[in-house]
Scaffold this motif. Structure first.
Motif, PDB file in Angstrom:
ATOM      1  N   ILE A  66       0.838  -1.205   0.000  1.00 15.74           N
ATOM      2  CA  ILE A  66       0.000   0.000   0.000  1.00 15.74           C
ATOM      3  C   ILE A  66       0.870   1.252   0.000  1.00 15.74           C
ATOM      4  O   ILE A  66       0.615   2.209  -0.742  1.00 15.74           O
ATOM      5  CB  ILE A  66      -0.954  -0.007   1.206  1.00 15.74           C
ATOM      6  CG1 ILE A  66      -2.002  -1.099   1.032  1.00 15.74           C
ATOM      7  CG2 ILE A  66      -1.627   1.346   1.395  1.00 15.74           C
ATOM      8  CD1 ILE A  66      -2.842  -1.358   2.261  1.00 15.74           C
ATOM      9  N   PHE A  67       1.940   1.259   0.802  1.00 16.07           N
ATOM     10  CA  PHE A  67       2.838   2.408   0.869  1.00 16.07           C
ATOM     11  C   PHE A  67       3.496   2.664  -0.483  1.00 16.07           C
ATOM     12  O   PHE A  67       3.565   3.812  -0.940  1.00 16.07           O
ATOM     13  CB  PHE A  67       3.911   2.177   1.940  1.00 16.07           C
ATOM     14  CG  PHE A  67       4.889   3.301   2.072  1.00 16.07           C
ATOM     15  CD1 PHE A  67       4.564   4.429   2.793  1.00 16.07           C
ATOM     16  CD2 PHE A  67       6.138   3.235   1.477  1.00 16.07           C
ATOM     17  CE1 PHE A  67       5.466   5.476   2.918  1.00 16.07           C
ATOM     18  CE2 PHE A  67       7.042   4.267   1.593  1.00 16.07           C
ATOM     19  CZ  PHE A  67       6.714   5.391   2.321  1.00 16.07           C
ATOM     20  N   ARG A  72       4.209   5.845  -5.459  1.00 17.61           N
ATOM     21  CA  ARG A  72       4.850   5.467  -6.723  1.00 17.61           C
ATOM     22  C   ARG A  72       5.394   6.718  -7.411  1.00 17.61           C
ATOM     23  O   ARG A  72       4.715   7.719  -7.530  1.00 17.61           O
ATOM     24  CB  ARG A  72       3.840   4.782  -7.633  1.00 17.61           C
ATOM     25  CG  ARG A  72       4.476   4.316  -8.929  1.00 17.61           C
ATOM     26  CD  ARG A  72       3.805   3.145  -9.562  1.00 17.61           C
ATOM     27  NE  ARG A  72       3.564   1.984  -8.721  1.00 17.61           N
ATOM     28  CZ  ARG A  72       4.485   1.047  -8.447  1.00 17.61           C
ATOM     29  NH1 ARG A  72       5.701   1.167  -8.902  1.00 17.61           N
ATOM     30  NH2 ARG A  72       4.169   0.007  -7.714  1.00 17.61           N
ATOM     31  N   GLY A  73       6.655   6.623  -7.807  1.00 21.19           N
ATOM     32  CA  GLY A  73       7.301   7.744  -8.484  1.00 21.19           C
ATOM     33  C   GLY A  73       8.011   8.687  -7.517  1.00 21.19           C
ATOM     34  O   GLY A  73       8.677   9.616  -7.946  1.00 21.19           O
ATOM     35  N   LYS A  74       7.875   8.486  -6.211  1.00 18.88           N
ATOM     36  CA  LYS A  74       8.525   9.346  -5.226  1.00 18.88           C
ATOM     37  C   LYS A  74       9.633   8.620  -4.473  1.00 18.88           C
ATOM     38  O   LYS A  74      10.461   9.271  -3.844  1.00 18.88           O
ATOM     39  CB  LYS A  74       7.500   9.830  -4.199  1.00 18.88           C
ATOM     40  CG  LYS A  74       6.354  10.604  -4.784  1.00 18.88           C
ATOM     41  CD  LYS A  74       5.341  10.910  -3.711  1.00 18.88           C
ATOM     42  CE  LYS A  74       4.049  11.402  -4.305  1.00 18.88           C
ATOM     43  NZ  LYS A  74       2.997  11.541  -3.298  1.00 18.88           N
ATOM     44  N   LEU A  75       9.650   7.319  -4.530  1.00 29.42           N
ATOM     45  CA  LEU A  75      10.636   6.538  -3.792  1.00 29.42           C
ATOM     46  C   LEU A  75      11.928   6.432  -4.595  1.00 29.42           C
ATOM     47  O   LEU A  75      11.929   6.495  -5.826  1.00 29.42           O
ATOM     48  CB  LEU A  75      10.095   5.148  -3.477  1.00 29.42           C
ATOM     49  CG  LEU A  75       8.838   5.108  -2.619  1.00 29.42           C
ATOM     50  CD1 LEU A  75       8.351   3.685  -2.469  1.00 29.42           C
ATOM     51  CD2 LEU A  75       9.098   5.719  -1.259  1.00 29.42           C
ATOM     52  N   ILE A  79      13.042   6.366  -8.827  1.00 28.60           N
ATOM     53  CA  ILE A  79      13.626   7.515  -9.538  1.00 28.60           C
ATOM     54  C   ILE A  79      15.142   7.470  -9.621  1.00 28.60           C
ATOM     55  O   ILE A  79      15.747   8.375 -10.193  1.00 28.60           O
ATOM     56  CB  ILE A  79      13.197   8.843  -8.868  1.00 28.60           C
ATOM     57  CG1 ILE A  79      13.703   8.926  -7.448  1.00 28.60           C
ATOM     58  CG2 ILE A  79      11.692   9.001  -8.923  1.00 28.60           C
ATOM     59  CD1 ILE A  79      13.542  10.281  -6.809  1.00 28.60           C
ATOM     60  N   LYS A  80      15.787   6.436  -9.083  1.00 31.72           N
ATOM     61  CA  LYS A  80      17.250   6.430  -9.061  1.00 31.72           C
ATOM     62  C   LYS A  80      17.863   6.388 -10.457  1.00 31.72           C
ATOM     63  O   LYS A  80      18.973   6.868 -10.655  1.00 31.72           O
ATOM     64  CB  LYS A  80      17.784   5.299  -8.192  1.00 31.72           C
ATOM     65  CG  LYS A  80      17.655   3.922  -8.757  1.00 31.72           C
ATOM     66  CD  LYS A  80      18.260   2.923  -7.803  1.00 31.72           C
ATOM     67  CE  LYS A  80      18.097   1.529  -8.337  1.00 31.72           C
ATOM     68  NZ  LYS A  80      18.655   0.550  -7.414  1.00 31.72           N
ATOM     69  N   HIS A  81      17.143   5.864 -11.437  1.00 38.10           N
ATOM     70  CA  HIS A  81      17.693   5.837 -12.794  1.00 38.10           C
ATOM     71  C   HIS A  81      17.879   7.254 -13.351  1.00 38.10           C
ATOM     72  O   HIS A  81      18.673   7.469 -14.258  1.00 38.10           O
ATOM     73  CB  HIS A  81      16.798   4.995 -13.725  1.00 38.10           C
ATOM     74  CG  HIS A  81      15.447   5.596 -13.941  1.00 38.10           C
ATOM     75  ND1 HIS A  81      14.411   5.428 -13.056  1.00 38.10           N
ATOM     76  CD2 HIS A  81      14.971   6.382 -14.942  1.00 38.10           C
ATOM     77  CE1 HIS A  81      13.344   6.069 -13.506  1.00 38.10           C
ATOM     78  NE2 HIS A  81      13.659   6.663 -14.658  1.00 38.10           N
ATOM     79  N   ASN A  82      17.182   8.240 -12.796  1.00 35.89           N
ATOM     80  CA  ASN A  82      17.343   9.627 -13.250  1.00 35.89           C
ATOM     81  C   ASN A  82      18.638  10.240 -12.735  1.00 35.89           C
ATOM     82  O   ASN A  82      19.139  11.192 -13.327  1.00 35.89           O
ATOM     83  CB  ASN A  82      16.173  10.496 -12.752  1.00 35.89           C
ATOM     84  CG  ASN A  82      14.858  10.078 -13.350  1.00 35.89           C
ATOM     85  OD1 ASN A  82      14.822   9.501 -14.428  1.00 35.89           O
ATOM     86  ND2 ASN A  82      13.781  10.369 -12.663  1.00 35.89           N
TER      87      ASN A  82
END
Length: 89
Positions: A66-67, A72-75, A79-82
């Motif tokens: 659920i978390f 999604r998109g904030k963890l 996003i580490k690939h960016n």
């Protein structure tokens, strides 16, 4: 002669009969579970401990899912690939 005052299942129709059969099988299942797991204190304690472990795992994984869905998109793992350096060979 004494006769039984209780009506027979046939008087109520087939749905009553199937309900009575289902109830008797449910009671048989409940009795089997009771005799297998809850009758003795030792098996009752083991059942509670095993149930607690499974419940903890289920609750933890459900909470994590659920978390992650809500964030999604904030963890970092999303996003580490960016931000990683891409090495060119």
């Amino acid at each position: 002669m004494l006769t039984s005052a209780a009506p027979k299942a046939e008087a109520f129709g087939p749905s009553f009969r199937s309900c009575a059969i289902r109830q008797s099988t449910d009671m048989a299942l409940a009795k089997s579970v009771y005799n297998l797991l809850f009758r003795r204190t030792s098996t009752f304690a083991v059942t509670i401990m095993v149930g607690a472990v499974f419940f903890e795992r289920l609750f933890d994984q459900g909470g994590d899912a659920i978390f992650e869905q809500m964030n999604r998109g904030k963890l970092w793992k999303h996003i580490k690939h960016n931000y990683e350096n891409k090495e060119e060979e």
